[in-house]
Design an enzyme around this catalytic site. Structure first.
Site, PDB file in Angstrom:
ATOM      1  N   GLU A  11       0.880  -1.186   0.000  1.00  0.00           N
ATOM      2  CA  GLU A  11       0.000   0.000   0.000  1.00  0.00           C
ATOM      3  C   GLU A  11       0.909   1.225   0.000  1.00  0.00           C
ATOM      4  O   GLU A  11       1.885   1.272   0.749  1.00  0.00           O
ATOM      5  CB  GLU A  11      -0.895  -0.062   1.246  1.00  0.00           C
ATOM      6  CG  GLU A  11      -1.695   1.179   1.567  1.00  0.00           C
ATOM      7  CD  GLU A  11      -2.655   1.601   0.471  1.00  0.00           C
ATOM      8  OE1 GLU A  11      -3.522   0.827   0.079  1.00  0.00           O
ATOM      9  OE2 GLU A  11      -2.500   2.749  -0.012  1.00  0.00           O
ATOM     10  N   ASP A  38      -8.096   1.779  -7.748  1.00  0.00           N
ATOM     11  CA  ASP A  38      -8.590   3.058  -8.272  1.00  0.00           C
ATOM     12  C   ASP A  38      -8.836   2.917  -9.781  1.00  0.00           C
ATOM     13  O   ASP A  38      -7.939   2.496 -10.507  1.00  0.00           O
ATOM     14  CB  ASP A  38      -7.541   4.156  -8.029  1.00  0.00           C
ATOM     15  CG  ASP A  38      -7.203   4.286  -6.542  1.00  0.00           C
ATOM     16  OD1 ASP A  38      -8.121   4.135  -5.719  1.00  0.00           O
ATOM     17  OD2 ASP A  38      -6.030   4.520  -6.218  1.00  0.00           O
ATOM     18  N   LYS A  65     -10.463   8.654 -16.424  1.00  0.00           N
ATOM     19  CA  LYS A  65     -10.085   9.411 -17.639  1.00  0.00           C
ATOM     20  C   LYS A  65      -9.074   8.608 -18.457  1.00  0.00           C
ATOM     21  O   LYS A  65      -8.106   8.089 -17.897  1.00  0.00           O
ATOM     22  CB  LYS A  65      -9.433  10.735 -17.255  1.00  0.00           C
ATOM     23  CG  LYS A  65     -10.400  11.756 -16.724  1.00  0.00           C
ATOM     24  CD  LYS A  65      -9.681  13.079 -16.506  1.00  0.00           C
ATOM     25  CE  LYS A  65     -10.600  14.057 -15.813  1.00  0.00           C
ATOM     26  NZ  LYS A  65      -9.869  15.157 -15.203  1.00  0.00           N
ATOM     27  N   GLU A  89     -13.148  -4.025   2.695  1.00  0.00           N
ATOM     28  CA  GLU A  89     -13.939  -2.905   3.235  1.00  0.00           C
ATOM     29  C   GLU A  89     -14.752  -2.246   2.113  1.00  0.00           C
ATOM     30  O   GLU A  89     -15.942  -1.953   2.281  1.00  0.00           O
ATOM     31  CB  GLU A  89     -13.031  -1.852   3.886  1.00  0.00           C
ATOM     32  CG  GLU A  89     -12.486  -2.235   5.249  1.00  0.00           C
ATOM     33  CD  GLU A  89     -11.197  -3.044   5.191  1.00  0.00           C
ATOM     34  OE1 GLU A  89     -10.757  -3.429   4.085  1.00  0.00           O
ATOM     35  OE2 GLU A  89     -10.617  -3.297   6.266  1.00  0.00           O
ATOM     36  N   TYR A  90     -14.123  -2.004   0.949  1.00  0.00           N
ATOM     37  CA  TYR A  90     -14.847  -1.391  -0.168  1.00  0.00           C
ATOM     38  C   TYR A  90     -15.982  -2.299  -0.643  1.00  0.00           C
ATOM     39  O   TYR A  90     -17.065  -1.842  -0.965  1.00  0.00           O
ATOM     40  CB  TYR A  90     -13.884  -1.120  -1.336  1.00  0.00           C
ATOM     41  CG  TYR A  90     -13.216   0.230  -1.302  1.00  0.00           C
ATOM     42  CD1 TYR A  90     -12.588   0.700  -0.152  1.00  0.00           C
ATOM     43  CD2 TYR A  90     -13.196   1.050  -2.428  1.00  0.00           C
ATOM     44  CE1 TYR A  90     -11.953   1.928  -0.128  1.00  0.00           C
ATOM     45  CE2 TYR A  90     -12.570   2.285  -2.408  1.00  0.00           C
ATOM     46  CZ  TYR A  90     -11.958   2.723  -1.262  1.00  0.00           C
ATOM     47  OH  TYR A  90     -11.335   3.941  -1.240  1.00  0.00           O
TER      48      TYR A  90
HETATM   49  N1  SAH Z   1      -8.303  -3.081  -1.280  1.00  0.00           N
HETATM   50  C1  SAH Z   1      -8.979  -2.175  -0.356  1.00  0.00           C
HETATM   51  C2  SAH Z   1      -8.758  -0.697  -0.723  1.00  0.00           C
HETATM   52  C3  SAH Z   1      -9.174  -0.284  -2.109  1.00  0.00           C
HETATM   53  S1  SAH Z   1      -8.867   1.452  -2.455  1.00  0.00           S
HETATM   54  C4  SAH Z   1     -10.459  -2.517  -0.328  1.00  0.00           C
HETATM   55  O1  SAH Z   1     -10.946  -3.190  -1.240  1.00  0.00           O
HETATM   56  O2  SAH Z   1     -11.132  -2.118   0.622  1.00  0.00           O
HETATM   57  C5  SAH Z   1      -7.382   1.320  -3.447  1.00  0.00           C
HETATM   58  C6  SAH Z   1      -6.103   1.389  -2.604  1.00  0.00           C
HETATM   59  O3  SAH Z   1      -5.005   1.184  -3.482  1.00  0.00           O
HETATM   60  C7  SAH Z   1      -5.855   2.741  -1.933  1.00  0.00           C
HETATM   61  O4  SAH Z   1      -5.634   2.536  -0.545  1.00  0.00           O
HETATM   62  C8  SAH Z   1      -4.624   3.307  -2.641  1.00  0.00           C
HETATM   63  O5  SAH Z   1      -3.787   4.075  -1.780  1.00  0.00           O
HETATM   64  C9  SAH Z   1      -3.938   2.043  -3.110  1.00  0.00           C
HETATM   65  N2  SAH Z   1      -3.087   2.232  -4.312  1.00  0.00           N
HETATM   66  C10 SAH Z   1      -3.463   2.843  -5.447  1.00  0.00           C
HETATM   67  N3  SAH Z   1      -2.471   2.827  -6.353  1.00  0.00           N
HETATM   68  C11 SAH Z   1      -1.436   2.170  -5.771  1.00  0.00           C
HETATM   69  C12 SAH Z   1      -0.122   1.847  -6.200  1.00  0.00           C
HETATM   70  N4  SAH Z   1       0.313   2.200  -7.435  1.00  0.00           N
HETATM   71  N5  SAH Z   1       0.693   1.166  -5.365  1.00  0.00           N
HETATM   72  C13 SAH Z   1       0.250   0.827  -4.116  1.00  0.00           C
HETATM   73  N6  SAH Z   1      -0.995   1.109  -3.655  1.00  0.00           N
HETATM   74  C14 SAH Z   1      -1.831   1.766  -4.467  1.00  0.00           C
END
Ligand code: SAH
Length: 209
Positions: free
Chosen positions: A57, A106, A110, A182-183
């Site tokens: 993370e 994420d 775009k 959590e999401y």
């Molecule tokens: N997996 C968790 C959180 C999803 S939100 C769930 O399902 O509840 C996406 C997470 O990915 C965020 O906490 C963000 O900080 C992390 N993230 C996004 N791009 C990343 C990257 N390039 N390297 C490491 N973490 C990343």
């Protein structure tokens, strides 16, 4: 995941310092990239004490919560790596990764940000280099455009799709041991459908009974 700087963050991280990923940890391991608050990876590690897990993370404020969760559960088969996925090759040698989970990454909606999606070719190439031959990439998302982009990107980059669904919870193949993130819990509560795909990195062979 947007999150304010946590109070006493650095002291709290230091209290969990034994959980940082380092050279003493036994590999191979399964990775979750973007573990957020860590509910998924902690529950998965707890259910599989014989396997090793590394939670990756890039946001230290959210990682802190994941580390405190693992500490409170007394888990010793999980470690935490505060890093960007683009730097994974600096931490893992080829074959050291048994599988990768991408949960609710994420979507970067775009097109000009497509290169930031964790299923873009640039990232898939990094994953392929560290994954063991039979390792799977397992993706869950609520976001249909991100899912469709990911399917195309997997196929274009020699990952072999072995299962997929656009409605995980109405699908006969929903794994009995599915662990919600959590999401995921939030999206399910809102009635949003969950997409999931499992793919083998190029050259993988399917286990045919
Ligand atoms: N997996 C968790 C959180 C999803 S939100 C769930 O399902 O509840 C996406 C997470 O990915 C965020 O906490 C963000 O900080 C992390 N993230 C996004 N791009 C990343 C990257 N390039 N390297 C490491 N973490 C990343």
């Amino acid at each position: 995941m947007r999150m304010r700087k946590k109070k006493h963050r650095d002291a709290r991280l230091a209290a969990c310092a034994g959980l940082y990923f380092g050279s003493g940890f036994k590999l191979p391991a399964f990775l979750e990239i973007g573990c957020g608050k860590g509910g998924f990876i902690c529950a998965t590690a707890q259910a599989n004490p014989e396997l090793n897990y590394v939670a990756v993370e890039r946001n230290p404020d959210v990682m802190l919560l994941a580390m405190e969760k693992a500490a409170s559960l007394g888990l010793n088969n999980i470690r935490f790596l505060i890093a960007d996925a683009e730097n994974l090759a600096g931490y893992f040698a080829p074959g050291e990764v048994s599988g990768i989970y991408l949960n609710f990454s994420d979507p970067w909606h775009k097109n000009c940000h497509a290169h930031k999606r964790l299923t873009h070719k640039n990232y898939l190439d990094i994953y392929k280099n560290i994954m063991a031959p039979q390792a799977k990439l397992i993706i869950k998302t609520d976001n249909r455009p991100f899912f469709d982009f990911s399917l195309r990107s997997l196929e274009a980059n020699n990952f072999r799709i072995i299962s997929r669904t656009c409605d995980l919870y109405s699908c006969a193949d929903c794994p009995a041991d599915n662990v919600q993130t959590e999401y995921e819990q939030k999206f399910i509560a809102e009635g949003v459908k969950i997409c999931r795909v499992e793919a083998l990195a190029g050259g993988g062979v399917l286990d045919v009974p």
